[in-house]
Design an enzyme around this catalytic site. Structure first.
Site, mmCIF file in Angstrom:
data_model
loop_
_atom_site.group_PDB
_atom_site.id
_atom_site.type_symbol
_atom_site.label_atom_id
_atom_site.label_comp_id
_atom_site.label_asym_id
_atom_site.label_seq_id
_atom_site.Cartn_x
_atom_site.Cartn_y
_atom_site.Cartn_z
ATOM 1 N N HIS A 213 0.822 -1.210 0.000
ATOM 2 C CA HIS A 213 0.000 0.000 0.000
ATOM 3 C C HIS A 213 0.862 1.269 0.000
ATOM 4 C CE1 HIS A 213 0.951 0.855 4.173
ATOM 5 N NE2 HIS A 213 0.140 1.881 4.195
ATOM 6 N N ASP A 361 -4.601 6.572 5.356
ATOM 7 C CA ASP A 361 -4.837 5.202 5.811
ATOM 8 C C ASP A 361 -6.239 5.005 6.382
ATOM 9 O OD1 ASP A 361 -2.408 3.830 5.247
ATOM 10 O OD2 ASP A 361 -1.439 4.857 6.919
#
Lengths: 437, 183
Positions: A213, A361
Site C-alpha cells: 500500500h 490510511d
C-alpha cells in the site's frame, strides 16, 4: 472464561490465500476476540520511560478493560483494573501523571500505588462490619506484567506463557529498535490519540506486512516529502523480507534509511548514517540495515511501529467497527536532543492524524470495514494470496522468513495466530516456537 | 475588596482597540476561513510570514494539580510547523494522487469570539479567537473539531500576515480519523 468456542472460526481458506470478511464485522467474533485474544495475550501497556519515578502512572486499555499502569514505591511497575471494587467507578480519571494513590470519587475508597485498599469515607462503618477484610478488596491486578528492553507488556491470563516465550525469536528483530544503542530507548514525550471507524485488525495487519500500500496509498505523501513516488519495492532483485514469529510480524528491506528519509529532516538521516558502525557492532550487518529502512511491524495483537519514522502505536478496539489509535515516538535515550526533537516532529508530520502519510490510511480502513455491512458482500472472501511460495530459510534470520516485502505472508501469519487464540481456550499449540523455554 | 481586578484590565485593554482595526481583523479571519473552506491552500499559505510558526499541540487529559499541564512544547504535536512544513502539507493536498481527497471534503471553518490586542512588537497584534471546524466527507461522514486560537498578526507592507498561530483543541482523544485541513 469460556471453555469452548461459541463459533468455529475456520481460517483454512488462508492456505488458499483467502480470508473471510465476517471477522471484520461480526459482533460475536468481536466479543470472542476480547475474551480469547485481548484477555489472554501479552499486550503492550507502557514504555518504562513513561513511568520515570515512584507514583508515575498512566491509564490505558487492554481490549476494552481500563487499566492503570503505575510505578510503585519499590520502583517496580504494576498494573490494575481502573475500577473500584465497591461500585465499579474508575479510580483514576487522568491519562498520565503522578499520584500518591488513587481515590474513587464516588465513596472515597482509596488505594495505594500497589493497588491495596487503604480506606474510605466513613471507614468506621466498615470497621464495625464483621468479616470485612480490606486486604481482599484491592484493585484487581493483571495476572502478569513483564518487560523487554524498555517495553512493558501485561496479560490477564495467569496461564499465559512468559513474555519471553510469547515474543520468542521476535526479540531478535525487536532489538533493531530497542538495542541499537547502549543507552537504550525512551518515548520522546506525550501521547496523541484519535478514533478510527475501522476494525482494529485491518490496521494491525497493515503494519504487519502491507508494504504494497505504501507506494499507492501514500503516493501523495511521498510526493510532498520526497518530491517523487515511493520507489517500487517489488523488484525481485531487491533484498527484502517478510518475517514472523508467533504472529508477530516485520516486513522490511535493507536500504537502511528509506523510512527515515520520509520525515524530511537531515539530522535524523545523518544520525543513522553516523551510527551505522555502532549498529553493526551491536546488531550485525543485516539488522544494522533495518534500523531506518522501508519497513513496518506489528507485535501481536495490536502494537505496531515503523522503523525510521519511529512512530509506535496501539490499536485499541472499541467495538468491531471502532478503534482508538494511541501513538508515541521512540528515540534513543542518548541521541542528541535536537535529533530527538527532529524525530518527534518528523514522526508527527508523516504518521499522525495530521500526517501527510497517515492521513490516507484511515479512509481505506474505514472503507474496508464498512463495506462488510452488506450480507452478500460479506460472503465474498478477500484475497490474501501474494507470496504463497515465498518461504525460505535464511542463515541469519530466525522465525518464518519469506522472500520479498511485497507479500501477504505476514498478514496470513497474523490471522493464523489470531485464529489459534480464537479457537482455543488454552495455550496448547498456540505458540509456534519453543526456543525460549 | 480586591482593587483593580485582572478581568477589568483585560476588558479595558480590549476597549481601547480601534474599531476600524477590529473590523479589519474580523474581515481577515473570515476571509482566511473561506480560503480554507475552498481549499485555496497556496493563497492561504501566502497569508503567513516567512518566519511563521504554526503549532497545534496534542492535548492530554491531565489532573488539575498536574503542573505539566494539558499540553507542552516538549510533547508531541499535531502540527509543530515552519512555513516549509506547511508547504509540504499543501503539496500533499494538491497532489493528484491524494486519493482520500476525492470526492472533496466539504469544509466549514467557523471563527468567532475574536479579540484584538496590541502585540509585543509595535507592528504586531495578538488576536484570539475560537473555532468550530466541520468536515463532511463521502455521503454521510462528518467530523467536528473545536478549539481556541491565539495568533500573532504582523503588518507587512500594509497588510496583515500571520506570524504565529497556536491552536489548542478542545479534544484529548481526537474524535476523527484525521485532520485533513488547517485551523
Amino acid at each position: 472464561m469460556r471453555t469452548t468456542a461459541p463459533m468455529a472460526l475456520d481460517l483454512r481458506m488462508l492456505d488458499e490465500g483467502r480470508l473471510p470478511r465476517e471477522i471484520f464485522w461480526s459482533e460475536e467474533v468481536y466479543r470472542l476476540e476480547l475474551e480469547r485474544v485481548f484477555a489472554r495475550a501479552w499486550v503492550f501497556v507502557a514504555h518504562e520511560s513513561q513511568l520515570p519515578k515512584p507514583g508515575s502512572f498512566l491509564t490505558t486499555r487492554i481490549g476494552e478493560d481500563e487499566v492503570i499502569v503505575v510505578r510503585k514505591r519499590d520502583g517496580r511497575v504494576a498494573a490494575f483494573l481502573n475500577s473500584c471494587p465497591h461500585r465499579g467507578n474508575r479510580v483514576c480519571s487522568a491519562e498520565a501523571g503522578e499520584a500518591r494513590g488513587f481515590v474513587c470519587n464516588y465513596h472515597g475508597w482509596s488505594f495505594g500505588l500497589d493497588g491495596s485498599l487503604r480506606g474510605m469515607h466513613e471507614s468506621g462503618a466498615y470497621d464495625r462490619e464483621p468479616g470485612f477484610d480490606r486486604s481482599e478488596l484491592g484493585l484487581t491486578p493483571v495476572a502478569q506484567l513483564d518487560g523487554y528492553k524498555g517495553l512493558l507488556f501485561a496479560t490477564f491470563d495467569p496461564d499465559a506463557p512468559p513474555l519471553a516465550e510469547f515474543l520468542g525469536d521476535f526479540r531478535f528483530y525487536l532489538d533493531v529498535m530497542l538495542d541499537n544503542d547502549p543507552g537504550g530507548t525512551e518515548f520522546a514525550g506525550g501521547c496523541i490519540s484519535s478514533v478510527l471507524g475501522c476494525n482494529w485488525k485491518l490496521a494491525a495487519e497493515n503494519f504487519a506486512g502491507d508494504a504494497l500500500h505504501a507506494g499507492w496509498t501514500h503516493a501523495s505523501g511521498a510526493e510532498a516529502m520526497l518530491g517523487g513516488p515511493v520507489a517500487a519495492l517489488g523488484d525481485p532483485s531487491n533484498e527484502s523480507y517478510h518475517v514472523n514469529v508467533n504472529g508477530h510480524c516485520w516486513e522490511f528491506n535493507l536500504d537502511s534509511v528509506g523510512n527515515a528519509a520520509t520525515i524530511g529532516d537531515r539530522r535524523v538521516v545523518d544520525y543513522l548514517r553516523e551510527h551505522r558502525s555502532r549498529f553493526e557492532e551491536r546488531l550485525g550487518p543485516v539488522r544494522a540495515r533495518m534500523v531506518g529502512s522501508v519497513s513496518s511491524a506489528n507485535v501481536f495483537p495490536n502494537f505496531s511501529f515503523l522503523p525510521g519514522q519511529n512512530t509506535f502505536r496501539t490499536w485499541q478496539p472499541l467495538g468491531p467497527h471502532r478503534t482508538e489509535l494511541r501513538t508515541w515516538v521512540l528515540v534513543n535515550r542518548d541521541a542528541p536532543q535536537e535529533v530527538k526533537d527532529a524525530w518527534k516532529k518528523g514522526a508527527m508530520l508523516t504518521f499522525s492524524p495530521s500526517g501527510v502519510f497517515e492521513m490516507d490510511d484511515g479512509e481505506n480502513w474505514e472503507g474496508a470495514t464498512h463495506s462488510n455491512r452488506g450480507v452478500v458482500t460479506r460472503r465474498q472472501p478477500l484475497h490474501y494470496g501474494l507470496g504463497m511460495e515465498s518461504r525460505i530459510d535464511h542463515p541469519e534470520l530466525p522465525g518464518n522468513v519469506h522472500r520479498g516485502q511485497i507479500n501477504d505472508a505476514n498478514q496470513r501469519a497474523f490471522y493464523r495466530q489470531w485464529a489459534k487464540m480464537m479457537n482455543s481456550a488454552g495455550w496448547d499449540g498456540v505458540l509456534e516456537t519453543e526456543d525460549a523455554r | 475588596m480586591t482593587p483593580a481586578t485582572t478581568p477589568a484590565t483585560v476588558l479595558e485593554t480590549a476597549d481601547r482597540v480601534d474599531a476600524g482595526l477590529y473590523v479589519e481583523v474580523l474581515q481577515f479571519v473570515a476571509r482566511e476561513a473561506r480560503l480554507l473552506d475552498e481549499e485555496r491552500y497556496p493563497e492561504w499559505l501566502a497569508l503567513f510570514t516567512e518566519d511563521a510558526t504554526y503549532w497545534v499541540p496534542g492535548i492530554e487529559n491531565r489532573s488539575r494539580h498536574d503542573r505539566s499541564g494539558t499540553h507542552a512544547p516538549e510533547r508531541m504535536a499535531y502540527f509543530d510547523d515552519t512555513i516549509a512544513d506547511l508547504r509540504h502539507r499543501v503539496d500533499r493536498f494538491t497532489a493528484p494522487t491524494a486519493w482520500a481527497e476525492d470526492p472533496a471534503t466539504r469544509h466549514l471553518h467557523v471563527v468567532s469570539n475574536v479579540e484584538v490586542e496590541a502585540g509585543e512588537a509595535p507592528d504586531e497584534l495578538t488576536v484570539r479567537s475560537v473555532f468550530v471546524n466541520h468536515r463532511g466527507q463521502g455521503s454521510t461522514d462528518s467530523a467536528v473539531l473545536y478549539g481556541r486560537r491565539t495568533d500573532r498578526l504582523r503588518r507587512v507592507e500594509g497588510r496583515l500576515r500571520i506570524a504565529a498561530r497556536k491552536v489548542v483543541l478542545s479534544h484529548a482523544t481526537l474524535p476523527a480519523k484525521n485532520i485533513n485541513t488547517f485551523f
